[in-house]
Design a protein around this motif. Structure first.
Motif, short mmCIF file in Angstrom:
data_model
loop_
_atom_site.label_atom_id
_atom_site.label_comp_id
_atom_site.label_asym_id
_atom_site.label_seq_id
_atom_site.Cartn_x
_atom_site.Cartn_y
_atom_site.Cartn_z
N SER A 173 -2.34 -24.89 -9.27
CA SER A 173 -2.33 -25.29 -10.90
C SER A 173 -3.76 -24.48 -11.29
O SER A 173 -4.73 -24.15 -10.95
CB SER A 173 -2.33 -26.59 -11.06
OG SER A 173 -3.71 -27.19 -10.82
N TYR A 174 -3.29 -23.89 -12.74
CA TYR A 174 -4.35 -23.22 -13.66
C TYR A 174 -4.21 -23.69 -14.93
O TYR A 174 -3.00 -23.78 -15.59
CB TYR A 174 -3.98 -21.71 -13.32
CG TYR A 174 -4.93 -20.59 -14.18
CD1 TYR A 174 -6.23 -20.43 -13.61
CD2 TYR A 174 -4.21 -20.27 -15.33
CE1 TYR A 174 -6.86 -19.56 -14.35
CE2 TYR A 174 -4.99 -19.17 -16.01
CZ TYR A 174 -6.43 -18.94 -15.75
OH TYR A 174 -7.11 -18.11 -16.11
N THR A 175 -5.39 -24.48 -15.61
CA THR A 175 -5.18 -24.87 -16.73
C THR A 175 -6.61 -24.44 -17.55
O THR A 175 -7.54 -24.39 -16.98
CB THR A 175 -5.50 -26.66 -16.76
OG1 THR A 175 -4.32 -26.94 -15.86
CG2 THR A 175 -5.60 -27.00 -18.02
N ILE A 176 -6.16 -23.87 -18.93
CA ILE A 176 -7.29 -23.70 -19.96
C ILE A 176 -7.11 -24.45 -21.09
O ILE A 176 -6.07 -24.54 -21.60
CB ILE A 176 -7.41 -22.11 -20.11
CG1 ILE A 176 -7.26 -21.35 -18.84
CG2 ILE A 176 -8.42 -21.77 -21.14
CD1 ILE A 176 -7.34 -19.65 -19.09
N ARG A 185 -5.17 -13.75 -25.48
CA ARG A 185 -4.24 -13.34 -24.86
C ARG A 185 -3.83 -13.55 -23.34
O ARG A 185 -4.98 -13.76 -22.75
CB ARG A 185 -4.30 -11.72 -25.05
CG ARG A 185 -4.36 -11.30 -26.48
CD ARG A 185 -4.96 -9.84 -26.81
NE ARG A 185 -6.22 -9.69 -26.25
CZ ARG A 185 -6.95 -9.00 -25.25
NH1 ARG A 185 -6.11 -8.55 -24.31
NH2 ARG A 185 -8.00 -9.12 -25.05
N ASN A 186 -2.79 -13.63 -22.94
CA ASN A 186 -2.49 -13.50 -21.60
C ASN A 186 -1.44 -12.67 -20.90
O ASN A 186 -0.48 -12.35 -21.80
CB ASN A 186 -2.21 -15.15 -21.14
CG ASN A 186 -1.06 -15.76 -21.78
OD1 ASN A 186 -0.73 -15.71 -23.06
ND2 ASN A 186 -0.16 -16.08 -20.65
N GLU A 188 1.53 -12.22 -17.83
CA GLU A 188 1.88 -12.68 -16.74
C GLU A 188 2.51 -11.62 -15.84
O GLU A 188 3.14 -10.86 -16.37
CB GLU A 188 2.96 -13.82 -16.97
CG GLU A 188 2.60 -14.96 -17.65
CD GLU A 188 3.77 -15.68 -18.15
OE1 GLU A 188 4.78 -15.46 -18.20
OE2 GLU A 188 3.45 -16.80 -19.07
N THR A 189 2.21 -11.37 -14.77
CA THR A 189 2.80 -10.39 -13.88
C THR A 189 3.51 -10.96 -12.30
O THR A 189 2.77 -11.87 -11.63
CB THR A 189 1.51 -9.46 -13.43
OG1 THR A 189 0.75 -8.96 -14.44
CG2 THR A 189 2.08 -8.12 -12.67
N ASN A 190 4.44 -10.29 -11.89
CA ASN A 190 5.14 -10.52 -10.72
C ASN A 190 5.59 -12.22 -10.67
O ASN A 190 5.54 -12.63 -9.51
CB ASN A 190 4.27 -10.18 -9.73
CG ASN A 190 3.74 -8.82 -9.32
OD1 ASN A 190 4.56 -8.10 -9.95
ND2 ASN A 190 2.54 -8.54 -8.99
N PHE A 191 6.20 -12.63 -11.85
CA PHE A 191 6.64 -13.94 -11.83
C PHE A 191 7.96 -14.09 -11.10
O PHE A 191 8.48 -15.15 -10.99
CB PHE A 191 6.50 -14.61 -13.09
CG PHE A 191 5.17 -15.18 -13.44
CD1 PHE A 191 4.00 -14.86 -12.88
CD2 PHE A 191 5.26 -16.22 -14.44
CE1 PHE A 191 2.77 -15.25 -13.39
CE2 PHE A 191 3.91 -16.87 -14.71
CZ PHE A 191 2.75 -16.44 -14.10
N VAL A 231 -1.83 -14.15 -13.28
CA VAL A 231 -2.34 -14.25 -14.44
C VAL A 231 -3.35 -13.86 -15.19
O VAL A 231 -4.49 -14.22 -14.64
CB VAL A 231 -1.78 -15.75 -15.12
CG1 VAL A 231 -2.30 -16.17 -16.60
CG2 VAL A 231 -0.52 -16.39 -14.76
N LYS A 232 -3.42 -12.87 -16.16
CA LYS A 232 -4.83 -12.61 -16.73
C LYS A 232 -5.12 -13.25 -18.06
O LYS A 232 -3.88 -13.28 -18.83
CB LYS A 232 -4.73 -11.02 -16.92
CG LYS A 232 -4.57 -10.18 -15.63
CD LYS A 232 -4.27 -8.55 -16.08
CE LYS A 232 -3.99 -7.92 -14.75
NZ LYS A 232 -3.92 -6.58 -15.15
#
Length: 635
Positions: A173-176, A185-186, A188-191, A231-232
């Protein structure tokens, strides 16, 4: 009914909690689909980030991972980095055995505290605290927790839920949390193909991946980062070591980099100015000037890593490099730029990902790159300089930084450009050899090998070997398939002006041919044998990638022993495919002489997984032809 005394309830609760924790940490509870072909299983990896302000961020991590075998140890890292801008506020690690029993516990004081860089770094404020744990048995589970506070928000940790091949994920999990709603900005790559839950509002971002089986590695495919999800995240307003920035695109980001990190760091002492102006006196061509300045820089400086300044991103001033004679990639690039400014040649500081071929993400501006090079505009034919090498030819990058998107930093803003490529025919090797077959099965040969492009890069350091090192390299690496090979003489020429490497050698090989009463049998491909055969897969799952294209052209002239004759030469063979081409041919010159010619072209590229079988077939046919033998007949 028997009543349990109230005083026992706390102990009962603790016992139940302890048992539940044991079950959670036991490797025996990992679902079978996640264990299959796994070296490690991420049980729960949680990253929580709170951004309270442009210069205030807290990052908390909790990683629970079960290491199933020795190959999984690479994912057992327990470490956290810090520097003058980052303070570690929590650090601990616990190791459990296969049944969830505690083996070892580490508090922060038990962690080793070392410099985050190697001995090649002159000075740095980056440090790392880590645990050096040696497993006593497998499987084992580790629980690693850390937290740090930092005023640098230019580097927000990205999310890589799957750590690599052969790693399964029970939960990641990843939470900001961004309570003040700083614009961000974010990307998403290779989802695709991954069951990732997500939510995103102005003040909160969350991603969760559960029950992800392993990805098995396959040869000749894309890097993991081009296959696995990522995710960037970047703030539009950020801070880097106390320097505030604002950017939503590369143009704005480049302008900030130039103003904050480069501008004003190009001052050079007056004596050096006089010296370089004298060097280019009477020369008007800017490229010729640049060549002279580049050679001056190479002769005067050497590379040494320096990881200070604004987060290790700010180059040390040009006059400091000029004074001490060394610097890192940032400092040496900036110094070369300053020298070129003096002689009136425009150039630009450039950020790049070095070594592994990787692009700066042209669609997502943020702190990216791990190396600096120099760009010289040249009427659409830009020249690129690697400033950390004392031996690299002018305008040549080699495979360290070739063929990738980079960020060119100008006063007007950042520009994404692409470095030159040395694809396919541009990376060529030519071999011409005269080979004398001796009656006793030995051979004597004179050989010339000429290399360009990345094939030049592969050999350009040969002239820095000692004689002993060079001969060892030829025998152990280049021609290791030839037993009893001897280098009788050699001459090397590294033409840095043309970027061509030439080797002239005299070689002898004892017992090369097999001799019987009537035949003299030998392999015709003596000096450039292609033996690579891709692994066979019953089911190919990943795309095919040919990472480096090249071309080889060989021409051998054979002189046979007087007591034998050429009765038959093989017919021409030619293999063509979308992956490249291969051709061999033979020609009889006279009764005792024939020529063998070979050309092979491999085409760099990415191909669908369905093409892998055809690629393997193409390679298999080449390997078969490379082992071709010729039989001479006794007169």
């Amino acid at each position: 009914m028997k009543i349990i005394p109230k005083i026992l309830f706390p102990f009962l609760f603790l016992s139940i909690t302890f048992f539940a924790q044991q079950v959670e940490l036991s490797s025996l509870t990992i679902p079978l689909p996640l264990r299959e072909n796994a070296n490690a299983v991420i049980r729960n990896n949680a990253i929580n980030i709170i951004i309270d302000d442009v210069n205030k961020m807290v990052v908390s991590k909790r990683k629970v991972i079960t290491i199933l075998n020795k190959s999984g140890d690479r994912y057992s890292g327990m470490y956290e980095s810090y520097d003058n801008d980052t303070k570690i506020t929590n650090l601990s690690a616990i190791i459990y055995d296969a049944f969830g029993n505690q083996i070892k516990k580490y508090r922060e004081r038990d962690f080793l505290d070392v410099s985050a860089v190697d001995g090649g770094t002159l000075y740095s404020d980056s440090r790392v605290k880590y645990v050096d744990y040696t497993p006593i048995s497998y499987p084992y589970t580790l629980v690693f927790e850390s937290e740090y506070k930092t005023s640098t928000t230019g580097f927000i940790p990205w999310w890589f839920p799957v750590s690599g091949y052969y790693v399964a994920v029970e939960k990641s999990s990843y939470t900001i949390n961004n309570p003040t709603a700083i614009p961000w900005r974010n990307k998403e790559t290779n989802f695709d193909g991954f069951d990732i839950e997500k939510s995103h509002v102005d003040t909160h971002l969350n991603y969760v991946l559960k029950n992800q089986p392993v990805f098995e590695y396959e040869n000749s495919t894309l890097p993991a980062r081009d296959i696995l999800p990522m995710v960037k995240v970047a703030l539009n307003k950020f801070s880097l070591k106390g320097v505030d920035g604002e950017a939503t695109n590369w143009e704005e980001f480049g302008k900030w980099l130039h103003k904050s990190l480069i501008e004003g760091r190009d001052i050079v002492d007056e004596a050096t100015k006089v010296k370089v102006l004298e060097l280019v006196k009477g020369i008007d061509n800017p490229i010729e000037k640049a060549k002279i300045i580049y050679q001056f820089m190479q002769n005067k400086t050497r590379y040494i890593s320096v990881q200070v300044g604004i987060g290790g991103w700010e180059p040390i001033p040009a006059n400091e490099v000029d004074k001490v004679g060394y610097g890192d990639c940032k400092g040496l690039t900036n110094y070369t730029k300053a020298l070129l400014d003096i002689v009136g040649v425009k150039s630009y500081y450039t950020l790049v990902y070095a070594n592994e071929k990787r692009n700066i993400d042209k669609n997502f501006s943020s702190m990216q790159g791990n190396h600096a090079i120099l760009n010289i505009p040249n009427n659409g034919k830009d020249i690129w300089l690697e400033c950390t090498s004392q031996t690299m030819p002018f305008g040549f990058l080699g495979d360290f930084t070739d063929d990738r998107d980079v960020l060119v930093v100008t006063p007007e803003g950042g520009i994404i450009k692409r470095t030159p490529s040395y694809k396919n025919e541009k990376s060529i090797q030519n071999i011409r050899a005269d080979i004398e077959l001796k009656t006793n099965g030995n051979i004597k040969a004179t050989l010339q090998r000429i290399s360009e492009g990345t094939q030049y890069d592969d050999k350009s350091y040969y002239d820095r070997y000692t004689e002993e090192e060079l001969i060892k390299n030829y025998k152990a690496n280049v021609w290791d398939y030839n037993n009893n090979l001897h280098i009788d003489s050699f001459k090397l020429n590294n033409d840095k002006e043309k970027v061509v490497f030439t080797e002239d050698l005299s070689i002898s090989i004892n017992n090369y041919a097999s001799i019987n009463a009537s035949e003299y049998l030998f392999r015709v491909n003596v000096f450039n044998r292609e033996s690579y055969l891709p692994k066979r897969y019953r089911t190919r799952n990943l795309p095919l990638k040919i990472s480096r294209g090249y071309k080889d052209v060989d021409v051998y002239t054979f002189k046979i022993p007087a007591s034998y004759k050429i009765e038959y030469l093989p017919e021409e063979r030619e293999i063509n495919s979308k992956f490249g081409s291969y051709k061999i041919s033979f020609q009889k010159v006279d009764a005792s002489t024939f020529t063998y010619k070979k050309s092979i072209l491999m085409k760099e590229g990415i191909y669908p997984k369905e093409d892998y079988k055809s690629y393997r077939s193409f390679r298999r046919k080449i390997v078969k032809s490379e082992n071709l033998r010729i039989a001479l007949i006794k007169k």
